[in-house]
Design an enzyme around this catalytic site. Structure first.
Site, PDB file in Angstrom:
ATOM      1  CE1 TYR A 168      -3.315  -2.863   0.739  1.00 44.14           C
ATOM      2  CE2 TYR A 168      -4.594  -0.861   1.050  1.00 44.14           C
ATOM      3  CZ  TYR A 168      -4.532  -2.217   0.836  1.00 44.14           C
ATOM      4  OH  TYR A 168      -5.692  -2.939   0.711  1.00 44.14           O
ATOM      5  CG  ASP A 195     -13.121  -7.822   2.265  1.00 45.35           C
ATOM      6  OD1 ASP A 195     -12.905  -7.053   3.226  1.00 45.35           O
ATOM      7  OD2 ASP A 195     -13.625  -7.454   1.194  1.00 45.35           O
ATOM      8  CE  LYS A 207       3.098 -18.003  -2.197  1.00 48.51           C
ATOM      9  NZ  LYS A 207       2.266 -19.226  -2.249  1.00 48.51           N
ATOM     10  CG  ASP A 223      -7.717  -5.196   1.638  1.00 48.09           C
ATOM     11  OD1 ASP A 223      -8.676  -4.767   2.295  1.00 48.09           O
ATOM     12  OD2 ASP A 223      -7.666  -5.163   0.394  1.00 48.09           O
ATOM     13  CG  ASP A 276      -0.629 -20.544  -0.824  1.00 44.77           C
ATOM     14  OD1 ASP A 276      -0.078 -20.453   0.295  1.00 44.77           O
ATOM     15  OD2 ASP A 276      -0.127 -21.203  -1.762  1.00 44.77           O
TER      16      ASP A 276
HETATM   17  C1  IPM Z   1     -10.264  -1.742   3.922  1.00 45.08           C
HETATM   18  C2  IPM Z   1     -10.579  -1.180   2.560  1.00 45.08           C
HETATM   19  C3  IPM Z   1      -9.493  -0.170   2.184  1.00 45.08           C
HETATM   20  C4  IPM Z   1      -8.168  -0.926   2.175  1.00 45.08           C
HETATM   21  C5  IPM Z   1      -9.721   0.560   0.844  1.00 45.08           C
HETATM   22  C6  IPM Z   1     -11.042   1.284   0.831  1.00 45.08           C
HETATM   23  C7  IPM Z   1      -8.594   1.493   0.504  1.00 45.08           C
HETATM   24  O1  IPM Z   1     -10.690  -2.203   1.616  1.00 45.08           O
HETATM   25  O2  IPM Z   1     -10.200  -0.951   4.881  1.00 45.08           O
HETATM   26  O3  IPM Z   1     -10.104  -2.948   4.029  1.00 45.08           O
HETATM   27  O4  IPM Z   1      -7.836  -1.567   1.173  1.00 45.08           O
HETATM   28  O5  IPM Z   1      -7.466  -0.868   3.186  1.00 45.08           O
HETATM   29 MG    MG Z   2     -10.607  -4.144   2.449  1.00 44.29          MG
END
Ligand code: IPM
Ligand code: MG
Length: 352
Positions: A142, A247, A187, A243, A219
Site C-alpha cells: 500500500y 474480507d 508467503k 485486507d 494461500d
Molecule cells: C479496507 C478497505 C481499504 C483498504 C480501501 C477502501 C482502501 O478495503 O479498509 O479494508 O484496502 O485498506
Molecule cells: Mg478491504
C-alpha cells in the site's frame, strides 16, 4: 467522563451508518453519565468535491485534537479513475492511517449464535469461531515505491524490521488476553519481505513463551479460514494479505456488514471504522447494515476510552436485537423481521 470524537461520515452509505453509531454512543452517554462531543470532518469523495483534496488539512487537525476518530466509509464510482495522477477518495483513508501512524488494524471476526444459519458456510464449520485478524496497516504494497512507466507498472512490498516488530508484538500481546495462539501469515516460500517477516517473528516469540506461534503461508491460510476456522485465534499479517483475508473471514460471521475494526497507533489516538466499503448502490435507501459501525464504536469505547462495561453494553445490545429476530437485508433469514438502517440503530440504542 467527557470525550471528543471526530466523525468522518464519508461517502455512499457512510453518513447513514455513522449516524446510527452516534445514536448508540449517545445512548451509552445517557445511561452511564458520560459526555461525547462530536466534530464532523470531511474525507474521501465528498472532500474532493468540496475542497479538491481527499484529506483536507483541517480534517487531520480536528482528528489530532480529539480523543478518537469514527469513520463511516469512503469511495464510489463517481471518483473512480485509473489515471496515475488522479485524485481518489482512498488517498484520504490511506493518508489518515499514515499521518496518524495507525499501524495496527484489529478486525475481530465472531459468529453470533443468532446468525449461525445466515453464513454461506455450514453451521458445524463456523460454530464458536472467534478470530482476531491483526493487519499491518501502514506499510507493504500500500505504501511501497510504485510507478507507471509506458507499458509497465509496479508496486513494491517493502518492510522494515521495526514495522514488523511492532505489529507482531501487538499480536502477541493481544493473544495473551485471548486463547494464546498466534498464526503469522506470510508467503516466505516466495517473497523476500515475507522471509524477513518470518525471521523477525521467530526472534520475538521467545519474549512470549506463554503464546503458541505457528507460521502459515497465505494461500493455505485462505483455504484454512473456510475449511477449519476454529483453529485460529490471532492471525497477524502484512497489509495486503490482511485486507484480503479479513474480507474472506468476515463471511464466517454471515456478512461483511458485521465486521468492525479498530486502527491503533503508536500514540493515543485511534480510528474506528467498519471493514466494509461505501456500498454506493445501497446509499440513501435506508437498507445498509449499521452493525459493523456500531461494533466499531464499541471498540472505540473499549480501547480509546477504556470503558469496558460500556463496550460490553453495546455488544450485548447487538446480540439481543439479533436474537430477538431483527435483521437488516444482508443478514435476512426465514422467520426474521427485516428492518432498515435507522430502525436497526434505534433498536440497538434502546437495548443499551
Ligand atoms: C479496507 C478497505 C481499504 C483498504 C480501501 C477502501 C482502501 O478495503 O479498509 O479494508 O484496502 O485498506
Ligand atoms: Mg478491504
Amino acid at each position: 467522563m467527557k470525550f471528543t470524537i471526530t466523525t468522518i461520515p464519508g461517502d455512499g452509505i457512510g453518513p447513514e451508518i455513522t449516524a446510527e453509531a452516534v445514536k448508540v454512543l449517545d445512548a451509552v452517554a445517557a445511561k452511564y453519565g458520560h459526555e461525547f462531543e462530536y466534530h464532523e470532518a470531511l474525507m474521501g469523495g465528498v472532500a474532493i468535491d468540496e475542497t479538491g483534496n481527499p484529506l483536507p488539512d483541517e480534517t487531520l487537525e480536528v482528528a489530532k485534537s480529539s480523543d478518537a476518530v469514527l469513520l463511516g466509509a469512503i469511495g464510489g464510482p463517481k471518483w473512480d479513475t485509473t489515471d496515475p495522477e488522479g485524485v481518489r477518495p482512498e488517498q484520504g483513508l490511506l493518508g489518515i492511517r499514515k499521518a496518524l501512524e495507525l499501524f495496527a488494524n484489529l478486525r475481530p471476526v465472531q459468529v453470533f449464535d443468532a446468525l449461525i444459519d445466515s453464513s454461506t458456510l455450514k453451521p458445524d464449520v463456523i460454530r464458536g469461531v472467534d478470530i482476531l485478524v491483526v493487519r499491518e496497516l501502514t506499510g507493504g504494497l500500500y505504501f511501497g515505491a510504485r510507478a507507471r512507466e509506458n507499458d509497465r507498472a509496479y508496486d513494491t512490498m517493502d518492510y522494515h524490521v521495526y514495522e514488523i516488530e511492532r505489529i507482531v508484538r501487538k499480536a502477541f500481546e493481544l493473544a495473551r488476553g485471548r486463547r494464546k495462539i498466534v498464526h503469522s501469515i506470510d508467503k516466505a516460500n516466495v517473497l523476500e519481505s515475507s522471509r524477513l517477516w518470518r525471521e523477525v517473528t521467530v526472534g520475538i516469540a521467545p519474549d512470549y513463551p506463554d503464546v503458541h506461534l505457528e507460521h502459515m503461508l497465505v494461500d493455505n491460510a485462505a483455504m484454512q479460514i473456510i475449511r477449519h476456522p476454529e483453529q485460529f485465534d490471532v492471525m497477524v499479517t502484512e497489509n495486503m494479505f490482511g485486507d484480503i483475508l479479513s474480507d474472506e473471514a468476515s463471511m464466517l460471521s454471515g456478512s461483511l456488514g458485521m465486521l468492525s475494526s479498530a486502527s491503533l497507533g503508536a500514540g493515543h489516538l485511534a480510528l474506528y471504522e467498519p471493514s466494509h466499503g461505501s456500498a454506493p448502490k445501497h446509499a440513501g435507501l435506508d437498507r445498509a447494515n449499521p452493525i459493523a459501525t456500531i461494533l466499531s464504536a464499541a471498540l472505540m469505547v473499549r480501547y480509546s476510552f477504556e470503558l469496558e462495561a460500556e463496550a460490553k453494553a453495546i455488544e450485548g445490545a447487538v446480540e439481543q436485537v439479533l436474537s430477538e429476530g431483527f435483521r437488516t437485508k444482508d443478514i435476512e433469514q426465514e422467520g426474521t423481521t427485516v428492518v432498515g438502517t435507522a430502525r436497526m440503530g434505534d433498536l440497538i440504542a434502546e437495548r443499551v
